[in-house]
Motif scaffolding. Sequence first.
Motif, PDB file in Angstrom:
ATOM      1  N   UNK A  46      45.668  34.781  40.874  1.00 55.79           N
ATOM      2  CA  UNK A  46      45.660  36.221  41.139  1.00 55.79           C
ATOM      3  C   UNK A  46      46.147  36.615  42.529  1.00 55.79           C
ATOM      4  N   UNK A  72      49.648  43.749  52.523  1.00 55.77           N
ATOM      5  CA  UNK A  72      49.164  44.672  51.493  1.00 55.77           C
ATOM      6  C   UNK A  72      47.640  44.645  51.395  1.00 55.77           C
ATOM      7  N   UNK A  79      45.145  49.275  37.671  1.00 56.59           N
ATOM      8  CA  UNK A  79      46.090  49.523  38.755  1.00 56.59           C
ATOM      9  C   UNK A  79      45.455  49.416  40.123  1.00 56.59           C
ATOM     10  N   UNK A 122      46.603  40.854  39.773  1.00 49.15           N
ATOM     11  CA  UNK A 122      47.501  40.208  40.727  1.00 49.15           C
ATOM     12  C   UNK A 122      47.657  41.100  41.961  1.00 49.15           C
ATOM     13  N   UNK A 123      47.403  40.525  43.125  1.00 50.95           N
ATOM     14  CA  UNK A 123      47.284  41.338  44.340  1.00 50.95           C
ATOM     15  C   UNK A 123      48.562  42.103  44.659  1.00 50.95           C
ATOM     16  N   UNK A 124      49.715  41.463  44.543  1.00 46.55           N
ATOM     17  CA  UNK A 124      50.942  42.138  44.974  1.00 46.55           C
ATOM     18  C   UNK A 124      51.321  43.287  44.048  1.00 46.55           C
ATOM     19  N   UNK A 128      49.103  45.021  42.144  1.00 49.45           N
ATOM     20  CA  UNK A 128      48.072  46.051  42.288  1.00 49.45           C
ATOM     21  C   UNK A 128      48.299  46.888  43.546  1.00 49.45           C
TER      22      UNK A 128
END
Lengths: 570, 390
Positions: free
Chosen positions: A46, A91, A176, B328-330, B332
Amino acid sequence: MENINVTINKQNYTASEANTILDICQKNNIDIPTLCHHPDLRSEGNCRMCVVEVKGERDLVASCNMKASNGMIIETGSSKVLKSRKATLELLIANHPNDCLTCDRTSGECKLQDLCYQYDVTRSEQILDTLEQPKMMDLSSPSIERDLSKCIVCGKCIRVCRETQDIGVYQYQERGFKTVVSTKGHEPLIDTNCINCGQCVKVCPVGALIEKQEIRKVIDALRDPEVHLVVQTAPAVKHTIGELFGMAPGEDVSGKLNSALKKLGVDKVFSTDLAADVTIMEEGMEFIQRIEGKGKMPMFTSCSPGWIKYVENEFPQFLDNISTCKSPQQMLGALSKSFYAQKNHVDPHKIFNLSIMPCTAKKYEAQRKEMAVNEIRDVDAVLTTRELARLIKLEKIPFKQLRDETYDDFLGEHTGAARIFGTSGGVMEAALRSVAWTLTDGVLEDIDYEKVRGLENVKEADLEIAGMKLKIAVVNGTAAARRLLEKIESGEKEYHFVEVMGCPGGCINGGGAPLQDSMATVKKRMEGIYRMDKNAELRRSHENPLVNQIYETYLGEPGGVKAHKLLHTH
Amino acid sequence: MDNALWLNERELACVEKISKDASNEGIMLDFSCPGNAVIPELLNAELKNRDGRGHFVGDYMQTLTYHPGKKSVTTSIMTSKLDETLALQNPYSLILGMFLSAKAISANEIILFVGEDNQFIAQMLNIRIKQLEKMGYFKSYMVDFCVIPIKEEDIKYSQDLSLLSNYKESLSQARSPYQGVEEMWENSKHFILNVETFLNISLIIRNGSGWYKRSGKESNYGSKIFYVRYKEDGCLIEVDMGSTLSEMMVKIEEKINIPQKYVLQIGGNLGCYIKQSQLELEIDFNSFIDAGLLLGAGTVEVFESEKKARKKMESSVLKSHENSCGKCSVCREGTKRLGELVVNNSSSDGLHCFEKINYLGEAIRNSSLCGYGKMAINMIVSAANNQYKV
């Protein structure tokens, strides 16, 4: 499995074809950063921090999830890879509170912070504006604090709770950018079927999940001259806390621990091990009585509060099978506020019982309604191993350099049998040592019950003691416990005595143990405990002279009226 | 290979024959194709997944065959006009493609998620499946067919479902795209393709890989079907891979009225727009990715002006994160933050913003877990290019 050859950063390596790229890199000391990976959990890929470049692949691949294949050519530190990792961190921290000054996870315990240093992600050069973080705290649990604003959605808590513990408190919620890891319907933790085991805290890479903080309460007690502060330390703590000061896993640091506690200013340092020996006297007696028909069989151990909560939540039909003995923590709490208080003329109301445990569920256990005698709480505060280490560091006590000191009289003496309580199989083995000796009037002197040792989730053995054929089982981790209970319920399995520890591997892998460990570390802790036991002068609980003295001068018979009132839940 | 799929004569003939004659040997032969013959044929044909990423379907299948757990062959017919029309016109080929895939990977079930608005298609597919079952067409491999209706409010993901897997990384999958089927989704590894790719599988098994490779170009064999829409008008068009967009537009002009000057938005909500001056772009996976277009979704929207196309694209860019499953972090974090940079900061901080988007976008679009993140970030970066580049 066949061997394969791969090239990593222009060096050739041979590995098994079952290995992932990350496995091979870790075995060969090639650094790959991870946030969502844990060696004991299924990989999900993830976080995307472990991406590497594989020749022939258009995109970068997550090394934790990609199996290596023969002839593969891998780059782990190309500019494309490094740029991607840095961007991922950019991010993540742009959506993070970045309150590192006040966060519980400091001094190398926050993996996100470590990686930001490593990849030179700084506030001054931050590419994206940091978003306002609404505080999303859940302080409802007696054991665990949650701060959703710090969660980086790595999903490790979901996996450990669902797959290792088979409970499934956490799940992904929303979609999201709004995705969070939360409970079903965002219920407060206390309203879920959480058993307080703290395995989620152990795997959290940031400060989103931490144990319920009790350091401040303890500091206040230490500073209060009216308070008589009595501390007890659990067996597993003695073989794990050294890791937090740079010592080897499994190393017995009891002496330094006693010394550190005295430097902190506690009045008496006792050992939970003594109560573990008492537990064997009580539980052993209860087991013999159940064998004689006085109570439900099989008998389950009751030392692990996570396990007790699990049965209450999921298998209440087995509640009468659980031993009525309090756990060693609660027994020592009760004895120090009764036996110790009486013998030393201390007002039990002024005693503040502090317990140092490798466990978050012990915080919950100490607050349970039945854990009091005459409305006096057995235990007043529980610090995890990590919290105590933080307190020691806070007080600038040079742990590693400390001289060994002994426990204080009255509640300090203990045996090897008590120490092995810290690992899966230990309670069973300690019980067997005394039960076999008692039932055979000392003829059967077996000490080492190898069949119940080890980190396997389920261990079974058939024994013959005093002409009785006994079937026993040792289980660790609630996922394994569920499977066993289902088999017992269906009649597929029959036992006389079952030891269950809520955490995989037992207390040495408890939710309050040092962070970021793995079963490989846990194994070293276990080996340390058995080393101590092997070298112990006394290895059976009933041989502990202090235990005998407590019974002779205060409690009366094991399982007697007074012992029952103080040391049993009902 | 014009009209090979959506007006496939054999398919139409089969429909007639099946209803008249249960012992149609030709069709039976297709269904009886041994599972172990499917993957080699698809590898020979070099069939690529029509989802926009262009992975080899044979490789994907092969990975699934080694998976020891539960496996499903899965597709969806939701909001895409292309999926809807192809399924309506080729139900037997769709069922055949999915059945052969299930045989090849030893799947436990075949799942068709069908949107509430397409209940007619769900019913039609159910009838066809029962019909084939009754006639013994599935005797060669026992598998469960599930046609699952999905309510509009349960749709959490509205793109091409086949983007949601990464077979190279231990068959990783995004979270369930639909509410209410989470367990079914998570308990199985899905072999997910869109309707068009399953139809291609049927074609290759029926006609052979040699036949298939006669159309298209090297590394991009076969055809690609688009649904082209202008205002209320729309039609399907099939072109060989490797054709140019201008060649496609010539064919379109024969079917529907489009304005003389136009801008195309290709790839539905995950595609950027392209000007008339760029129509010499070849239709293949890499060219489309480089141009920020999505080949998979197959929806082409014709706009009269760049302004309208940009407005649509900006809306897509801002909403793209809503389709992200969030694991998935990127994907999201990136789809939301980069989308905002493209749309909100365009006036004040243009050039600096453009650099940021390119830096972050380039770095992360290659690292997202599944195809959705890759495509969404690709669209955002291309949008930035359209926005800021002279």
